[in-house]
Design an enzyme around this catalytic site. Structure first.
Site, short mmCIF file in Angstrom:
data_model
loop_
_atom_site.label_atom_id
_atom_site.label_comp_id
_atom_site.label_asym_id
_atom_site.label_seq_id
_atom_site.Cartn_x
_atom_site.Cartn_y
_atom_site.Cartn_z
CG ASP A 135 -6.73 -53.01 -18.10
OD1 ASP A 135 -6.43 -54.10 -17.62
OD2 ASP A 135 -7.28 -52.10 -17.42
CD1 TRP A 143 -4.90 -56.53 -14.06
CD2 TRP A 143 -6.11 -58.12 -15.08
NE1 TRP A 143 -5.85 -55.91 -14.83
CE2 TRP A 143 -6.61 -56.86 -15.45
CE3 TRP A 143 -6.72 -59.27 -15.59
CZ2 TRP A 143 -7.68 -56.71 -16.33
CZ3 TRP A 143 -7.80 -59.13 -16.46
CH2 TRP A 143 -8.26 -57.86 -16.82
N GLY A 144 -0.89 -60.37 -14.29
CA GLY A 144 -0.13 -61.59 -13.99
C GLY A 144 -0.83 -62.86 -14.44
CG ASP A 198 -6.95 -53.38 -10.42
OD1 ASP A 198 -6.15 -53.94 -11.19
OD2 ASP A 198 -7.95 -52.74 -10.82
C1 GLA Z 1 -8.13 -52.57 -14.60
C2 GLA Z 1 -6.69 -52.19 -14.29
C3 GLA Z 1 -6.66 -50.94 -13.43
C4 GLA Z 1 -7.39 -49.80 -14.15
C5 GLA Z 1 -8.79 -50.22 -14.52
C6 GLA Z 1 -9.47 -49.20 -15.45
O1 GLA Z 1 -8.81 -52.95 -13.44
O2 GLA Z 1 -6.02 -53.25 -13.67
O3 GLA Z 1 -5.33 -50.58 -13.11
O4 GLA Z 1 -6.64 -49.45 -15.27
O5 GLA Z 1 -8.81 -51.48 -15.21
O6 GLA Z 1 -10.75 -49.59 -15.84
#
Ligand code: GLA
Length: 372
Positions: free
Chosen positions: A126, A161-162, A183
């Protein structure tokens, strides 16, 4: 190659968030076998954020939350492996995970080694709490290199996230897949915005390097960590059809121990999964659009056939949607056999075009096979 076709599995986040524990993960692995998921091709059982203890151990290693995982992560990975499945885990490129637990910045080599020792096969990585002045490609390259140095094949799933156009560099730092968006939530609006927004990224995907528009919400029905009202079965079918045409990783997000029949049928439809898992590894794209609501998407397949989705995004208006051979790169006079992929029904031989009535928030998914 670690991921010659898009990875398939399950991830704890969408439904369970912080409510994870070893019994749930074991029961999930059991359900892969009992519910026919393993047979359908699902392989990875992945624990997302909040598996971690609040602090590293006295040797500076990441360690598990003792209340959630009393037997530790290695024992859990062994259990998942004993079922013929693969085991995945989560960390983050910054100092803390998105949920605030210790993460891998400055500890990349230690953590990669720990994961390899535990028998981890998949790492979701992440992008929260990055120190100022650091950049995404550098941080992801570090962990990519650390994973490679372990000598263990570990699928590397980049989750930024791009933000930094990972489709341009993530394959180069060793990733097999990278998130292209923020997300997903369990609602038609979220799924629709993300899914139909993927057009144009198709040229970056292929065997061992996949765009990832986030995990599936199929079967959540408005319950769980990313709940946002839920969808109908037909809307979940649209979602799954689109993710299959997109050659997206298929990471299930619902509680697979308690699926409805409809959920199981969607997630295990062999003809539809075959589109996703086609060895040519092409990502589908849009070839037709009217009034922003009626869309035609295609995906080329290895045997020369073409998968086509006729999508109706309108909330109340059913309409006939047509696909012209010309927009698929097929000559008008070419005869094609048309098969309905959800039902398996043979829809006969057609020339020039094919059309079908598509109900609101619904899809007709077909495969056109040119007759030589
Ligand atoms: C981010 C990621 C999610 C998830 C959460 C966990 O938001 O994009 O997919 O893994 O963190 O905290």
């Amino acid at each position: 190659m670690i991921a010659p076709t898009p990875p398939m599995g399950w991830n704890s986040w969408n439904t369970f968030g912080s409510e994870i524990h070893e019994t749930l993960i074991r029961e999930t692995a059991d359900a892969f076998l009992e519910q026919g998921l393993k047979e359908a091709g699902y392989q990875y059982v992945v624990i997302d954020d909040l598996w971690e203890a609040d602090e590293r151990d006295s040797d500076g290693r990441l360690t598990h939350d003792p209340a959630k995982f009393p037997h530790g992560i290695k024992a859990l990975a062994d259990y998942v492996h004993s079922k013929g499945l693969k085991f995945g885990i989560y960390s983050c490129a910054g100092s803390h995970t998105c949920a605030g637990k210790p993460a891998s910045y400055g500890y990349e080599e230690t953590d990669a080694r720990t994961f390899a020792e535990w028998g981890v096969d998949f790492l979701k990585y992440d992008f929260c709490y990055k120190p100022a002045g650091t950049d995404g490609p550098t941080l992801y390259r570090r962990m990519g290199q650390a994973l490679r140095m372990t000598g263990r094949p570990i699928l590397y799933s980049v989750c930024e996230w791009g933000s930094n156009k990972p489709w341009e560099w993530a394959a180069g730092v060793g990733a097999q897949m990278w998130r292209t968006t923020g997300d997903i939530e369990d609602s038609w609006e979220s799924m629709e915005r993300i899914g139909f927004g993927q057009n144009g990224l198709e040229r970056y995907a292929g065997p061992d390097h996949w765009n990832d528009p986030d995990m599936l919400i199929v079967g959540m029905y408005g319950k769980g960590n990313v709940a946002k009202g839920g969808c109908t079965d037909e809307e979940y079918r649209v979602h799954f059809s689109l993710w299959c045409l997109l050659a997206a990783p298929l990471m299930i997000g619902c509680d697979v121990r308690n699926m409805t029949d409809a959920t199981r049928e969607i997630l295990t439809n062999r003809r539809v999964i075959a589109v996703n898992q086609d060895p040519l590894g092409r990502q589908g794209f849009r070839v037709g659009q009217e009034w922003d609501k009626f869309e035609v998407w295609m995906k080329q397949l290895a045997d020369g056939s073409v998968a086509v989705g006729l999508f109706n995004r309108h909330e109340s208006w059913g309409r006939k949607i047509a696909v012209a051979w010309e927009s698929l790169g097929l000559h008008d006079r070419r005869a094609c056999r048309v098969e309905d992929l959800w039902s398996g029904e043979d829809l006969g031989e057609h020339r020039g075009s094919f059309s079908a009535f598509v109900a609101p928030h619904s899809v007709v998914l077909i495969r056109l096979t040119p007759i030589v």
